[in-house]
Scaffold this active site. Structure first.
Site: not given
Ligand SMILES: [Zn+2]
Ligand SMILES: *[C@@H]1O[C@H](CO)[C@@H](O)[C@H](O)[C@H]1NC(C)=O
Ligand SMILES: *[C@@H]1O[C@H](CO)[C@@H](O)[C@H](O)[C@H]1NC(C)=O
Ligand SMILES: *[C@@H]1O[C@H](CO)[C@@H](O)[C@H](O)[C@H]1NC(C)=O
Ligand SMILES: *[C@@H]1O[C@H](CO)[C@@H](O)[C@H](O)[C@H]1NC(C)=O
Ligand SMILES: *[C@@H]1O[C@H](CO)[C@@H](O)[C@H](O)[C@H]1NC(C)=O
Ligand SMILES: *[C@@H]1O[C@H](CO)[C@@H](O)[C@H](O)[C@H]1NC(C)=O
Ligand SMILES: *[C@@H]1O[C@H](CO)[C@@H](O)[C@H](O)[C@H]1NC(C)=O
Ligand SMILES: *[C@@H]1O[C@H](CO)[C@@H](O)[C@H](O)[C@H]1NC(C)=O
Length: 885
Positions: A349-352, A385-386, A389
């Site tokens: 979905g996404a990457m931090e 969320h990201e 992190h």
């Molecule tokens: Zn995560």
């Protein structure tokens, strides 16, 4: 990494609510009728625990002999810094292949005597110097041993250098490599993404390093504890812009190998893990703002998306969310800039990535005219969320992947806090009950579940690592951390958290370090009391799988706990040091009495305050703040249900939902549901209305008359009621869509058709990346599987092409285990169970990779479903008919 939302929140509410509700109802009823059934069968109704049985056999019988046969790096060398230069080519070479070249110099310290250098390197062609794959020099006074030989180990993804003599402890060395790699469209490491804009094909070079793909970009010590400083230079076409974790400090034009290029140099990163690196070259554009005159916040996307102002919403919430976390963590944002970019091809979905977060377009872009409120909610929670992190996970990083649950569970919990701060009117904190707690209850109630925490030595190779990215890690992790924060109270939780983050900044930890700092916060808070240490309490929730159902008999005040199993007869063969009992923090209230806290510390207890009579009721686990289910005597159930129907304002939304189950929560987002329900129930006129809206759109494709919040339902229904014309129109609109969330809705809707040949054709499209993007293939198959007509088709399709699908998508992608979950979700017949078992047998030689566990769970869930259908059909039918009167 962000969750892979294979179910967009609005998709299919129309048709799916009923199925989900029915399943949830069955689970809820399982408690209500458990007692009765036990009575009827004369069963003692006790747990199926058998701690004398054997633990499962070890998975890998292979015993490594040489240091390079181990998946873990030896502990003799520690990197300090890298200088990495990368040059991706956005045009194919003479062979038609897209490639990148680069060179890297890593400075490392020898901390244990060794004559071997073992460093990760995967799928890179390394230039040789005097016959060896690297050049080694000593720094300072270190004399440097000569290289005897060097070779690559494919299985463990290493470059190995055997030296003639040993490296000296304490000395610094420099290892230089030059390499050539393929810029493949495989969504892993440094990769290529293509998209069409204004009829022109464009290529982006981008990256996804988590968990083990940095080694596919340049040779590196690719483990999360091997933190180092990275000095990055990217060479790129003059018409493009290069991005990385640090702020760009210099871009100069140059000519290299006769090619005119730009060379962009980035500021050195902070000390960080390799899995958080990011490198991107594109012709994207940005919008930006400055926080407090210093922090640069930028949103990057395709030119057209930015021109259409699709990035504005993300930019507007990023500032407030960052501000929230700075306050919550009591720690300033650790970097000098925050970039977020929307990519046309992206697996998670996404990457931090630290300072350069990558997203699927649907998770970052929002169009106020065309997107639905569900899209907006998703954008907010994923960003939240990201950003969480950036501190928890990036500034302080867990030492190894076995503790992934703490990293992901934490972000999955606090994402609701950050999103609530940015959008206080949404009541988004309630959403965790449905999106995480109830979702994971269903998985964690199986005998084949597993504990949150794994021992370090249980997680080694890339497949084992990617298996950690599962619902248990994300959602159970979130649920137990929320419970912890609830019983410590948020100020104490935040105080311990802040102390943990400030102590271990730029360093690595194990999960017990967090417990220690929370314990200190408890001890430093006057009047704060918990019955055991944080460490002891949490061990019960992290070291054993599952969760209890707490039964309260309000006639006697007796309270008992028992391991909750979806199928109470299933055999639990995983031993637990706590015999499947928990330290249970129970928030509860009763008629006329405010909420209070009670701890159930044994299997059974008596609390005379919970004894009530007459019209009085007891409600436990208020707001579902604890990770357990509650059952009462039938009299109390009756009183709660009548309270609901007469005076439901007496209970908060969450509590109401808890009582009459998930259906209540689902029925809140409301017009969408109303249309869905009405059509699902065959309400007169609904069909015609939907058909006419869609037909209007077909007649004038440039003007879509359907309200964004209703699009998912209307598209799906119109395609379900329609034929090939409606389907093909949706396909054309899908291919032409400029807004990712619109494409995503259409992609889901096309699975709603009832025509098997259209479904089969659609399934075939999923294996053709020019039709369905690779990132979307597995979720599209799942959409088809959710359609009653499509389920057997999808199952046959996946079985017939397992080898190919596995090879294309199986190597360590999170969404891959969801594929098995999704397709088999509704399996409930003996025939399906046999087919599952046969499928497992027939494909053992191919393997199941990160879907291994999902397959086991599918077999168990099917077994449990068969039982439930057999045993409870009559009860459920009775319940439905009585309720609908
Ligand atoms: Zn995560
Ligand atoms: C790495 O880059 C830094 C910053 O540009 C430079 O000062 C240093 O000399 C370089 N080190 C090596 C080994 O190339
Ligand atoms: C790496 O070398 C192999 C063997 O020579 C070759 O087949 C492959 O195409 C090379 N990779 C790239 C990206 O050029
Ligand atoms: C910006 O400054 C304000 C007031 O000084 C402060 O409250 C806020 O937390 C700061 N925000 C960021 C993101 O630094
Ligand atoms: C926040 O951090 C500062 C400095 O690190 C410290 O003095 C203060 O006590 C912290 N506040 C809280 C609420 O933890
Ligand atoms: C990281 O933590 C370890 C163990 O607590 C400590 O020995 C080391 O000095 C720390 N390193 C840094 C750079 O803070
Ligand atoms: C678990 O049960 C066994 C056998 O009944 C008992 O010997 C052991 O003490 C129990 N352990 C705990 C932690 O309660
Ligand atoms: C439950 O949650 C709601 C909304 O988040 C809150 O207003 C209410 O005070 C909570 N109730 C209890 C008993 O904690
Ligand atoms: C298809 O996309 C192009 C470019 O965005 C646009 O001009 C055209 O109107 C679209 N066609 C339809 C039928 O929406």
């Amino acid at each position: 990494m962000g969750k892979v939302y294979y179910v967009s929140k609005n998709v299919g509410l129309g048709m799916l609510v009923l199925a989900v509700a029915a399943l949830a109802t069955i689970i809820a009823l399982s408690i209500a009728y458990d007692k009765e059934r036990a009575k009827n069968r004369g069963k003692p109704g006790d747990e199926a625990t058998d701690s004398t049985s054997m633990p499962p056999p070890p998975t890998t019988p292979f015993i490594p002999k040489e240091p390079w046969d181990h998946y873990r790096l030896p502990d003799s060398l520690v990197p300090l810094s890298y200088n990495v230069t990368l040059w991706p080519r956005l045009e194919p070479d003479a062979r038609g292949m897209f490639v990148f070249t680069g060179h890297s110099a890593v400075v490392f310290r020898c901390v244990k005597e060794t004559d071997l250098i073992i460093i990760h390197s995967n799928k890179l062609n390394l230039t040789t110097f005097y016959g060896h794959h690297a050049k080694l020099t000593g720094l300072g006074k270190a004399t440097v041993p000569t290289i005897q030989k060097s070779w690559l180990v494919v299985k463990t993804e290493y470059l190995v250098l055997q030296l003639h003599s040993r490296l000296a402890v304490g000395s610094l060395y420099l290892l230089y490599t030059e390499f050539l790699g393929e810029l493949a469209d495989d969504l892993q490491g440094f990769y290529r993404s293509e998209y069409i804009e204004d009829g022109v094909k464009k290529v982006v070079a981008t990256s996804q390093m988590q968990a083990t793909y940095a080694r596919k970009t340049f040779p590196c010590f690719d483990e999360p504890a091997m933190k180092a400083v990275f000095n990055v230079i990217i060479i790129h076409d003059r018409a493009t812009v290069a991005l990385s974790n640090g702020r760009d400090i210099d871009t100069v034009d140059s000519v290299i190998d006769g090619v005119p290029v730009s060379v962009t140099t980035f500021e050195p990163t902070e000390r960080m893990s390799t899995y958080l690196l990011a490198f991107i070259v594109s012709d994207f554009v940005k919008i930006q703002s400055t926080q407090n005159n210093s922090l640069l916040v930028r949103i990057w996307a395709r030119r057209k998306a930015i021109a259409d102002r699709q990035g504005d919403y993300a930019l507007s919430v990023t500032g407030p969310i960052l501000q929230f976390y700075e306050h919550y963590y009591n720690a300033t944002y650790p970097l000098s800039k925050s970039d977020q970019i929307a990519l046309p091809d992206f697996n998670a979905g996404a990457m931090e990535n630290w300072g350069l977060i990558t997203y699927r377009e649907t998770a970052l872009l929002y169009d106020p005219m065309l997107s639905s409120t569900g899209n907006k909610e998703r954008v907010t929670t994923v960003i939240s969320h990201e950003l969480a992190h950036m501190w928890f996970g990036n500034l302080v990083t867990l030492q190894w992947w076995n503790d992934l649950w703490l990293n992901e569970g934490f972000a999955s919990y606090v994402e609701y806090l950050g999103a609530d701060y940015a959008e206080p009117t949404w009541n988004i904190k309630d959403q965790i009950i449905l999106s995480d707690v109830h979702k994971v209850f269903a998985v964690d109630a199986l005998a084949s579940s597993h504990p949150l925490s794994r021992r370090e030595e249980e997680v080694n190779n890339p497949a084992e690592i990617s298996e950690m990215f599962n619902t248990i890690s994300y959602s159970k992790g979130a649920a137990v951390l929320r419970m912890l924060s609830e019983f410590l109270t948020e100020p104490v939780f935040a105080k311990g958290l802040s102390s943990y983050l400030n102590t271990f900044a730029f360093n690595n930890t194990v999960y017990t370090d967090l417990w220690d700092h929370l314990q200190k916060a408890v001890e430093n808070t006057p009047g704060m009391h918990i019955p055991h240490t944080v460490h002891n309490i949490m061990n019960h929730w992290t070291l054993q799988m599952g969760f209890p159902v707490v039964t309260i008999d309000t006639r006697t005040g007796s309270i008992t706990q028992k391991h909750f199993l979806l199928d109470p007869d299933s055999v639990v063969d995983r031993p637990s040091q706590f015999n499947y009992t928990w330290f249970v923090p129970i928030k509860w209230m009763k008629t006329g009495v405010e909420q209070q806290q009670y701890w159930l510390l044994q299997k059974t207890d008596i609390n005379s305050q919970m004894r009530v009579s007459g019209e009085d009721w007891v409600l436990a686990n208020t707001n579902v703040s604890g990770y357990f289910r509650v059952n009462y005597d039938l009299y109390n159930w009756d009183r709660l249900l009548s309270l609901l129907s007469t005076n439901h304002q007496a209970l908060s939304i969450i509590n109401r939902a808890q009582i009459i189950d998930d259906t209540f929560n689902l029925a809140r987002y409301n017009q969408i549901n109303a249309v869905g329900y009405a059509c699902g129930m065959g309400v007169e006129g609904c069909r015609e209305l939907i058909k006419s809206w869609y037909r209007q759109w077909m007649e004038n494709p440039h003007h879509n008359p359907i309200h964004p919040n209703l699009k998912s339902t209307v598209y799906c229904s119109a395609i379900a009621f329609g034929g090939v014309e409606e389907w093909d129109f949706a396909w054309r609109m899908f291919k032409n869509a400029t807004l990712a969330s619109e494409a995503s809705r259409l992609r889901a809707a096309m699975s709603c058709t009832k025509a098997p040949w259209l479904l089969n054709r659609y399934l075939e499209y999923t294996l053709d990346p020019t039709k369905i993007r690779k990132q979307d293939a597995t979720s599209t198959i799942q959409y088809v599987a959710r359609n009653i007509v499509g389920m057997p088709l999808a199952w046959n399709f996946v079985r017939a092409r397992w080898g190919y699908i596995f090879q294309q998508y199986g190597k360590g992608s999170f969404s891959f285990s969801n594929l098995i979950n999704g397709i088999t979700k509704r399996f409930s017949s003996e025939f399906e169970l046999q087919e599952l078992k046969k499928f497992k047998e027939e494909n053992l030689h191919v393997g199941f990779g990160s879907a291994t566990l999902a397959l086991e769970q599918a077999i168990e869930k099917t077994t449990a479903n068969i039982k439930w259908v057999t045993e409870n059909k009559a009860h459920v039918l009775k319940w439905f008919t009585e309720e609908s009167k």
